[in-house]
Design a protein around this motif. Structure first.
Motif, PDB file in Angstrom:
ATOM      1  N   SER A   1      -1.883  -7.877  15.854  1.00 46.48           N
ATOM      2  CA  SER A   1      -2.341  -7.080  14.943  1.00 46.48           C
ATOM      3  C   SER A   1      -1.526  -6.276  14.001  1.00 46.48           C
ATOM      4  O   SER A   1      -0.457  -5.876  14.489  1.00 46.48           O
ATOM      5  CB  SER A   1      -3.143  -5.873  15.937  1.00 46.48           C
ATOM      6  OG  SER A   1      -3.933  -5.165  15.247  1.00 46.48           O
ATOM      7  N   GLY A   2      -1.997  -6.041  12.781  1.00 48.16           N
ATOM      8  CA  GLY A   2      -1.125  -5.247  11.739  1.00 48.16           C
ATOM      9  C   GLY A   2       0.004  -6.151  11.057  1.00 48.16           C
ATOM     10  O   GLY A   2       0.758  -5.666  10.213  1.00 48.16           O
ATOM     11  N   SER A   3      -0.128  -7.669  11.490  1.00 45.17           N
ATOM     12  CA  SER A   3       0.851  -8.199  10.827  1.00 45.17           C
ATOM     13  C   SER A   3       0.398  -8.714   9.329  1.00 45.17           C
ATOM     14  O   SER A   3       1.422  -9.349   8.751  1.00 45.17           O
ATOM     15  CB  SER A   3       1.179  -9.484  11.726  1.00 45.17           C
ATOM     16  OG  SER A   3      -0.072 -10.263  11.895  1.00 45.17           O
ATOM     17  N   GLY A   4      -0.903  -8.602   9.045  1.00 52.44           N
ATOM     18  CA  GLY A   4      -0.832  -8.531   7.624  1.00 52.44           C
ATOM     19  C   GLY A   4      -1.953  -9.990   7.251  1.00 52.44           C
ATOM     20  O   GLY A   4      -2.126 -10.332   6.239  1.00 52.44           O
ATOM     21  N   LYS A   5      -2.509 -10.314   8.217  1.00 53.58           N
ATOM     22  CA  LYS A   5      -3.382 -11.349   8.161  1.00 53.58           C
ATOM     23  C   LYS A   5      -4.482 -10.986   7.231  1.00 53.58           C
ATOM     24  O   LYS A   5      -4.997 -11.957   6.391  1.00 53.58           O
ATOM     25  CB  LYS A   5      -3.918 -12.062   9.484  1.00 53.58           C
ATOM     26  CG  LYS A   5      -2.945 -12.457  10.575  1.00 53.58           C
ATOM     27  CD  LYS A   5      -3.390 -12.708  11.732  1.00 53.58           C
ATOM     28  CE  LYS A   5      -4.233 -11.682  12.679  1.00 53.58           C
ATOM     29  NZ  LYS A   5      -3.597 -10.641  13.020  1.00 53.58           N
ATOM     30  N   THR A   6      -5.306 -10.108   7.724  1.00 58.57           N
ATOM     31  CA  THR A   6      -6.637  -9.848   7.140  1.00 58.57           C
ATOM     32  C   THR A   6      -5.981  -9.400   5.349  1.00 58.57           C
ATOM     33  O   THR A   6      -6.996  -9.972   4.567  1.00 58.57           O
ATOM     34  CB  THR A   6      -7.066  -8.507   7.584  1.00 58.57           C
ATOM     35  OG1 THR A   6      -7.359  -9.041   9.008  1.00 58.57           O
ATOM     36  CG2 THR A   6      -8.621  -8.330   6.940  1.00 58.57           C
ATOM     37  N   THR A   7      -5.213  -8.882   5.213  1.00 61.37           N
ATOM     38  CA  THR A   7      -4.755  -8.438   3.866  1.00 61.37           C
ATOM     39  C   THR A   7      -4.467  -9.787   2.870  1.00 61.37           C
ATOM     40  O   THR A   7      -5.023  -9.849   1.759  1.00 61.37           O
ATOM     41  CB  THR A   7      -3.479  -7.378   3.774  1.00 61.37           C
ATOM     42  OG1 THR A   7      -3.749  -6.368   4.827  1.00 61.37           O
ATOM     43  CG2 THR A   7      -3.155  -6.988   2.549  1.00 61.37           C
TER      44      THR A   7
ATOM     45  N   ALA B   1       2.144  -4.788   3.308  1.00 59.39           N
ATOM     46  CA  ALA B   1       1.615  -5.267   4.416  1.00 59.39           C
ATOM     47  C   ALA B   1       1.440  -6.688   4.421  1.00 59.39           C
ATOM     48  O   ALA B   1       1.590  -7.356   5.481  1.00 59.39           O
ATOM     49  CB  ALA B   1      -0.107  -4.682   4.184  1.00 59.39           C
TER      50      ALA B   1
ATOM     51  N   HIS C   1      -6.233 -14.082  15.952  1.00 53.77           N
ATOM     52  CA  HIS C   1      -5.243 -13.406  16.934  1.00 53.77           C
ATOM     53  C   HIS C   1      -4.824 -14.442  18.046  1.00 53.77           C
ATOM     54  O   HIS C   1      -3.907 -14.440  18.671  1.00 53.77           O
ATOM     55  CB  HIS C   1      -5.939 -12.369  17.868  1.00 53.77           C
ATOM     56  CG  HIS C   1      -6.075 -10.972  17.235  1.00 53.77           C
ATOM     57  ND1 HIS C   1      -7.012 -10.478  16.484  1.00 53.77           N
ATOM     58  CD2 HIS C   1      -5.167 -10.081  17.305  1.00 53.77           C
ATOM     59  CE1 HIS C   1      -6.986  -9.223  16.029  1.00 53.77           C
ATOM     60  NE2 HIS C   1      -5.614  -9.023  16.459  1.00 53.77           N
TER      61      HIS C   1
ATOM     62  N   PHE D   1       0.877  -1.093   0.301  1.00 48.34           N
ATOM     63  CA  PHE D   1      -0.098  -0.031  -0.108  1.00 48.34           C
ATOM     64  C   PHE D   1       0.950   1.083   0.011  1.00 48.34           C
ATOM     65  O   PHE D   1       1.920   1.328   0.957  1.00 48.34           O
ATOM     66  CB  PHE D   1      -0.894   0.243   1.212  1.00 48.34           C
ATOM     67  CG  PHE D   1      -1.942  -1.161   1.396  1.00 48.34           C
ATOM     68  CD1 PHE D   1      -3.108  -1.034   0.441  1.00 48.34           C
ATOM     69  CD2 PHE D   1      -1.657  -1.993   2.230  1.00 48.34           C
ATOM     70  CE1 PHE D   1      -3.824  -2.215   0.399  1.00 48.34           C
ATOM     71  CE2 PHE D   1      -2.584  -3.027   2.620  1.00 48.34           C
ATOM     72  CZ  PHE D   1      -3.757  -3.317   1.601  1.00 48.34           C
TER      73      PHE D   1
HETATM   74  P1  ATP Z   1      -5.591  -7.239  12.893  1.00 52.98           P
HETATM   75  O1  ATP Z   1      -5.357  -8.345  13.506  1.00 52.98           O
HETATM   76  O2  ATP Z   1      -5.652  -5.895  13.569  1.00 52.98           O
HETATM   77  O3  ATP Z   1      -6.914  -6.974  11.593  1.00 52.98           O
HETATM   78  P2  ATP Z   1      -4.142  -7.721  10.743  1.00 52.98           P
HETATM   79  O4  ATP Z   1      -2.680  -8.725  10.946  1.00 52.98           O
HETATM   80  O5  ATP Z   1      -5.049  -8.310   9.971  1.00 52.98           O
HETATM   81  O6  ATP Z   1      -4.450  -7.094  11.827  1.00 52.98           O
HETATM   82  P3  ATP Z   1      -4.008  -6.216   8.267  1.00 52.98           P
HETATM   83  O7  ATP Z   1      -5.475  -5.651   8.361  1.00 52.98           O
HETATM   84  O8  ATP Z   1      -3.737  -7.193   7.060  1.00 52.98           O
HETATM   85  O9  ATP Z   1      -3.327  -6.665   9.710  1.00 52.98           O
HETATM   86  O10 ATP Z   1      -2.891  -4.852   7.895  1.00 52.98           O
HETATM   87  C1  ATP Z   1      -1.648  -4.911   8.066  1.00 52.98           C
HETATM   88  C2  ATP Z   1      -1.030  -3.768   7.562  1.00 52.98           C
HETATM   89  O11 ATP Z   1      -1.484  -2.880   6.626  1.00 52.98           O
HETATM   90  C3  ATP Z   1      -1.379  -2.627   8.662  1.00 52.98           C
HETATM   91  O12 ATP Z   1      -0.405  -1.831   9.176  1.00 52.98           O
HETATM   92  C4  ATP Z   1      -2.466  -1.714   8.031  1.00 52.98           C
HETATM   93  O13 ATP Z   1      -2.638  -0.486   8.655  1.00 52.98           O
HETATM   94  C5  ATP Z   1      -2.026  -1.804   6.728  1.00 52.98           C
HETATM   95  N1  ATP Z   1      -3.285  -1.749   5.798  1.00 52.98           N
HETATM   96  C6  ATP Z   1      -4.145  -2.635   5.714  1.00 52.98           C
HETATM   97  N2  ATP Z   1      -5.108  -2.003   4.781  1.00 52.98           N
HETATM   98  C7  ATP Z   1      -4.671  -1.152   4.155  1.00 52.98           C
HETATM   99  C8  ATP Z   1      -4.916  -0.040   2.978  1.00 52.98           C
HETATM  100  N3  ATP Z   1      -6.192  -0.352   2.572  1.00 52.98           N
HETATM  101  N4  ATP Z   1      -4.217   0.983   2.894  1.00 52.98           N
HETATM  102  C9  ATP Z   1      -3.157   1.165   3.550  1.00 52.98           C
HETATM  103  N5  ATP Z   1      -2.818   0.518   4.458  1.00 52.98           N
HETATM  104  C10 ATP Z   1      -3.494  -0.776   5.042  1.00 52.98           C
END
Ligand code: ATP
Length: 376
Positions: free
Chosen positions: A63-69, A43, A218, A38
């Motif tokens: 949180s923020g490790s990139g799982k959802t992405t 991510a 998590h 991004f």
């Molecule tokens: P959580 O457990 O809090 O949901 P996660 O492991 O699923 O976190 P992600 O949601 O994949 O993490 O986000 C990973 C990183 O990418 C984070 O730093 C987030 O801020 C960033 N991020 C996610 N989506 C976007 C976007 N559309 N634009 C910019 N940054 C993004």
């Protein structure tokens, strides 16, 4: 919720990768160097993994490790900026969610609020123009599988409890008959007891259905209970993937070891004569040191392998200290033992430690075989 099957024509038109492998030995999902950047932030930063047909793989990470992405890319809601995602050998990087034979179940459920349980479950079948009687029969069958009472068929979905709604969402996901089901923390909003019950049910459902499940959470506990393999993510990278037992007993890094709950960790260095010592010079007896470890390492001792050493019993490594605090953890007790500036954790079954109290001088210890050595 994403869904729909790729028609054979579409599938044949897709470019293929890994063409030397035969269909039978192909993984259902294959990720090669998958990245999502991004702006200038990665991510997801180069993930390689094969997921086998019928596997239950859970990705955990802070949180923020990139799982959802990562999951959103697998489900087709985000396109990777690098690498390849293939499903049964077909490259699917740019295939939209509704053209993939996959289905995403997430915490917010996305149920239709003004419809009945039956209508919600039957939705995918209605879209496919399945006849009314057949739809109802399939919905009732799915309701039995997810343990919803038959009379809920006509109940408004908003009158269901959180756990029941989750079951409706699951039944609807199964109604799509996807090849792979993706789960984005579906149980995180539920209370502890219900969550525990549903974890086990989900595991049963996985076994009965034979489908491939990819789940993110998590909660390591959730991952350990349900999964065939657990992948641990940190800062966009998959730092380790293995069976729950491998991840627990042979964490690849300090990060993975510490992600699995509170641990005792010691910085150690080689002593020059084939052994190891703490930075203050105290010898540390270790049994197995992985080949990739250099001159310094971290030794992890889990609180449940640290023990009180009394009378003639022995341990390979010993520390004298004073009990500083005790915490009841249900059937177990966790003690904090202070030794100099450091606090060590000892966890033991309640019955095994009767009589110990804050202020007591104690010896604690652990055996060399219980020390987990990880590189820096
Ligand atoms: P959580 O457990 O809090 O949901 P996660 O492991 O699923 O976190 P992600 O949601 O994949 O993490 O986000 C990973 C990183 O990418 C984070 O730093 C987030 O801020 C960033 N991020 C996610 N989506 C976007 C976007 N559309 N634009 C910019 N940054 C993004």
């Amino acid at each position: 919720m994403s869904m729909a099957m790729i028609s054979p024509a579409e599938a044949d038109a897709s470019p293929t990768i890994g063409s030397e492998t035969t269909k039978a030995d192909r993984p259902v999902l294959q990720l090669v160097g998958v990245r999502k950047v991004f702006s200038d932030f990665a991510a997801v930063d180069g993930i390689d993994v094969d997921i086998k047909e019928g596997e239950f793989v859970t990705i955990v990470g802070p949180s923020g490790s990139g799982k959802t992405t990562l999951l959103r890319m697998l489900a087709g809601m985000e396109a990777p900026t690098g690498g390849y995602i293939s499903l049964r050998g077909q490259l699917i990087n740019d295939v939209p969610p509704d053209k993939r034979p996959t289905c995403l179940v997430f915490q917010s459920l996305a149920l239709f609020p003004h419809k009945t349980v039956g209508e919600n479950i039957e939705f995918p079948l209605k879209v496919r123009k399945v006849r009314v009687a057949e739809r109802k029969a399939r919905a009732l069958e799915l309701m039995r599988i997810v343990r919803l009472p038959e009379h809920y068929y006509s109940k408004n979905v908003m009158q269901c409890s959180g756990g029941e709604k989750q079951r409706v969402a699951l039944a609807r996901a199964f109604a799509y008959d996807p090849d792979v089901l993706f789960f984005d923390e579906p149980l995180s909003a539920l209370d502890y007891k219900l969550k525990k019950a549903l974890e086990k049910e989900l595991k049963d459902l996985h076994r009965q259905s034979g489908k491939t499940f990819v789940y993110i959470t998590h909660s390591l506990e959730e991952a350990m209970v349900m999964s065939d393999r657990v992948g641990v993510m940190n800062q966009g990278k998959l730092v380790q993937i293995g069976t729950p037992d491998e991840i627990y007993t042979r964490p690849a890094t300090k990060f993975v070891a510490e992600f699995f709950g509170e641990v005792n960790s010691f910085a150690v260095q080689r002593d020059g004569v084939g052994g190891w010592r703490l930075t203050d010079g105290t010898p540390m007896h270790l049994a197995k040191v992985p080949g990739n470890v250099g001159d310094t390492a971290t030794v992890i001792v889990r609180p449940e392998t640290m023990r009180f050493v009394v009378g003639p019993s022995k341990a390979d490594n010993l520390i004298a200290g004073t009990i500083y605090n005790e915490y009841l953890l249900g059937s177990r007790v966790q003690y904090q033992v202070r030794s100099g500036e450091r606090i060590h954790l000892v966890e033991a079954p309640r019955a095994a430690v009767a009589g110990l109290a804050a202020g007591d001088r104690v010896m604690i210890g652990w055996d060399a075989r219980d020390a987990i050595v990880v590189g820096e």
